[in-house]
Every structure is written in structure tokens, then in C-alpha cells.
Design a protein around this motif. Structure first.
Motif, PDB file in Angstrom:
ATOM      1  N   LEU A   1      51.049  25.243 -47.657  1.00 42.20           N
ATOM      2  CA  LEU A   1      50.049  25.103 -48.717  1.00 42.20           C
ATOM      3  C   LEU A   1      48.893  24.255 -48.195  1.00 42.20           C
TER       4      LEU A   1
ATOM      5  N   LYS B   1      47.099  33.183 -53.155  1.00 45.15           N
ATOM      6  CA  LYS B   1      46.995  32.572 -54.472  1.00 45.15           C
ATOM      7  C   LYS B   1      46.035  31.389 -54.390  1.00 45.15           C
TER       8      LYS B   1
ATOM      9  N   LEU C   1      53.376  26.984 -59.553  1.00 39.61           N
ATOM     10  CA  LEU C   1      52.839  27.402 -58.250  1.00 39.61           C
ATOM     11  C   LEU C   1      53.638  28.556 -57.654  1.00 39.61           C
TER      12      LEU C   1
ATOM     13  N   LYS D   1      48.854  29.983 -50.151  1.00 38.09           N
ATOM     14  CA  LYS D   1      48.527  29.188 -51.333  1.00 38.09           C
ATOM     15  C   LYS D   1      47.522  28.105 -50.961  1.00 38.09           C
TER      16      LYS D   1
END
Length: 386
Positions: free
Chosen positions: A4, A131, A386, A107
Motif C-alpha cells: 500500500l 483502488k 480497504l 492500493k
């Protein structure tokens, strides 16, 4: 482990709510993700690259299990809009270069504002397989309009279009207030919404009773000394017959505040400068009351100080209007004065007796913070989203 990335314009060693918020978010996620933070070379709030980072074009470090990429920026806090635009553009160009040469995870959390930086991320990182999570801490450009930093016109319309684009390209939007989420829904219904308050991850200290000299309330302000807070004007308007006022921090109004103190030696007004966060928490425990002001009511704004001071058990006088008032009143964290009404601030202060600011009140505030402002509980809910 899943990866991430967090893209932000503010990160420690810089000070301020945005820096602290992103730092704690990164810390909270690092046990579940390999977290990479992308941020400029530290420069806020001075507008100059910090001494330890000068003469560097970029810097990659590992700090507490987090990979941090610090990129070049033309640092400036000038009131000149052109120079501030150059500063934002410079970081945006650095981000584009970084994106071109690095593999970006699936992400990505993007901090907004600044709008232009957020737009750069949302535009270049949009992908069907990625995302994008937009962390919205303030409603620009409308907040700039309310602060007087922006005027309606062509430039404002451009910023509104950037704002709408950012919201529409996000898969998930984190808003630090209900007002922010309500505003987003008025623009687009596409992204999922999540209320993510700026709860601090700090230890709750042991509280002791304080005794104020001569019956005066020892009131403190700690934080940025910028236009939005209006501390210089507040200093000139306060009734020092009932309080002594102590100030910690740095920012654009620092010089004006020092000059005011130098020319009014009889006022019970004291400036202590900037101290690190751990030391500040210890110092704040010696005061009776803190004030949280905003020069003008800003729609969407809920100062993060509310949650931090609650964990310290510090009673508050809130002077900024909006959703912050609701948080103070619903959780019985202190007192509220009418926004932009300095007579009302002094009126409220005269109703507060030093004996009201006792250990029982402070303990009750701290207990409320434990129950209502739990960082780990909120983080756990976010991880599921998430």
C-alpha cells in the motif's frame, strides 16, 4: 504481504494535524501492508527545506518499518499565489517522475488538499485494477473562499473542477467530518464513504490537580500560528483580568505575536515557541484550559486538537463554529463560544471558575476519549473497508 502506498504533502518531521494524521495512519497499517510513503522533502511550516535534508534531490529511508520516499519540491509558504502554485507544481512534477520509474501498488491513499497534488495522483494512477483512496481533510477550494485566501472567478472554477474530478475518480473517500462526506455526496455518489476522524494514537497520561495563581485560569494555545487560527487577533481581544494566556507553536503570525507581547509588558501573555510533540503533551498537563480557535467558521473542519486534548484530559474552549461545536457539546469536553464573537469568548471565560477545572472534569474528559475516540477501533473498521 500486500502493498500500500500513501501519497501526502505533509509528513514528520513536519508538524501539524495533517502530518500527524498520515503518520499514525501509516503506523497503523504497517502490520497488514508493506507501507510506502511518498512525500516532499520536509519544509512545512517554515517554507524552507529542513537543515538535515538540504542539498538533496530525493531521499529514500526506512523508518519504523515504513519506506519513505522524500521528493524534491520548490518550498514556499509565500502569500504570493504564483509562488505557491509553483511549489505545488514542483511536487506534482516530482510525483509524475516517481510514478514513471516505480511500480505502484494496487492500493494507494492520496491526501487532499492540496488539490493539484491530489489531482496529479488521481489522474496518473487511475486504473481499473487499482483502488484509489482519497483522504479528504479539508474542503478546498470552498474552505479557501471562507478563509479569504481565494476569490470566486476563473481560478476558483478550475479548482472546483479539480475537486470534482478527484472525488469521481476515487473508489473510497475518507472524510474527517460528516460535513465533508455530505459535501462529497452532493458532488458524486460513486465512491464509498468512510468517516475517519483524526484520533491520535497516544498514551493517556496520569492526571493531577493544578492550582492557578491568584485565581486566574491558565489558558493555553498550542499549534500553528497561521491565518486560519487568528491567534494574533485573539491575543488583542482577550480579557486578561480572568486569565493568563500561554502560546506554543510557530507560523506566519509568530512575529506579530512577539511584537504584541514586547509592546504590552503588562499583559499576562506568554510566548514559548515551538516544542516537540512529546514535550508539548507533558507541558499541556500543567494548564487548566485550552482554547481551539478558528478565525472564521470553515465548513467541513473539525480540528484534530479536540481528540488529542481529550485524551490528555484537557478541558477546552472551542471558538470556531460548525461540527466542532457539536463534538465538544455532545461529549461534554468543555465550553463553546460563538464563532467570530470575541465578546462571547470573554463572557464564557468569566463564567468559568478555576475550581470548575478540577480533576473530576479532566478525568471524565479522558474517560470519554477512551470510549469515543479510540484510534485502534476506528483503524480496525477502516482495514475492513480497504
Amino acid at each position: 504481504m500486500k502493498k500500500l502506498m500513501i501519497v501526502t504533502s505533509y509528513f514528520p518531521p513536519e508538524i501539524g494535524a495533517a502530518s500527524n494524521r498520515i503518520y499514525h495512519l501509516a503506523e497503523g497499517l504497517k502490520n497488514d501492508y508493506e507501507v510506502t510513503v511518498v512525500t516532499p522533502l520536509p519544509n512545512y511550516p517554515t517554507g524552507k527545506i529542513f537543515a538535515d535534508y538540504k542539498k538533496k534531490f530525493s531521499l529514500k529511508t526506512e523508518e519504523n518499518g515504513i519506506t519513505i520516499n522524500r521528493l524534491w519540491i520548490y518550498a514556499s509558504v509565500s502569500k504570493n499565489k504564483f509562488l505557491r502554485l509553483i511549489a505545488m507544481l514542483s511536487y506534482s512534477f516530482s510525483l509524475i517522475w516517481f510514478f514513471l520509474w516505480h511500480k505502484i501498488p494496487d492500493k494507494v491513499i492520496v491526501q487532499s488538499p492540496p488539490l493539484l497534488v491530489a489531482f496529479t495522483c488521481m489522474f496518473f494512477l487511475r486504473s481499473k485494477g487499482r483502488k484509489l483512496i482519497l483522504n479528504v481533510s479539508d474542503l478546498w477550494p470552498s474552505a479557501g473562499l471562507e478563509l479569504g485566501a481565494l476569490k470566486e472567478g476563473f481560478f476558483y472554477k478550475i479548482l472546483k473542477k479539480l475537486e470534482a474530478f478527484n472525488y469521481k475518480k476515487a473508489d473510497l473517500i475518507l472524510g474527517q467530518s460528516n460535513e465533508i462526506l455530505t459535501h462529497v455526496k452532493s458532488v458524486t455518489t460513486k465512491p464509498e464513504l468512510f468517516l475517519y476522524r483524526n484520533f491520535p494514537e497516544i498514551e493517556t497520561p496520569n492526571l493531577v490537580e493544578n492550582k492557578s495563581p491568584k485565581g486566574k485560569i491558565k489558558m493555553v494555545y498550542a499549534g500553528l500560528l497561521g491565518v486560519a487560527q487568528g491567534i494574533h487577533k485573539l491575543c488583542k481581544e482577550l480579557d486578561y483580568n480572568v486569565i493568563e494566556f500561554h502560546i506554543y507553536g510557530s507560523g506566519a503570525e509568530e512575529k506579530a505575536i512577539k511584537n504584541l507581547i514586547d509592546s504590552n509588558k503588562d499583559l499576562h501573555l506568554f510566548f514559548h515557541g515551538r516544542v516537540n510533540r512529546d514535550e508539548l503533551h507533558k507541558v499541556l498537563l500543567t494548564y487548566d484550559l485550552t482554547i481551539i480557535p478558528l478565525l472564521n467558521r470553515i465548513y467541513g473542519s473539525v480540528p484534530s486538537k479536540i481528540f488529542e486534548y481529550a485524551k490528555l484530559g484537557l478541558p477546552m474552549l472551542y471558538f470556531g463554529g460548525g461540527e466542532g461545536e457539536t463534538v465538544i457539546e455532545q461529549n461534554k469536553l468543555g465550553w463553546v463560544a460563538k464563532e467570530s464573537d470575541y465578546d462571547d469568548v470573554n463572557s464564557v471565560l468569566r463564567t468559568i471558575r478555576p475550581k470548575d477545572l478540577n480533576l473530576d472534569l479532566k478525568t471524565a474528559i479522558q474517560n470519554t476519549a477512551r470510549l469515543q475516540f479510540d484510534f485502534n477501533k476506528q483503524l480496525g473498521a477502516l482495514k475492513k473497508t480497504l
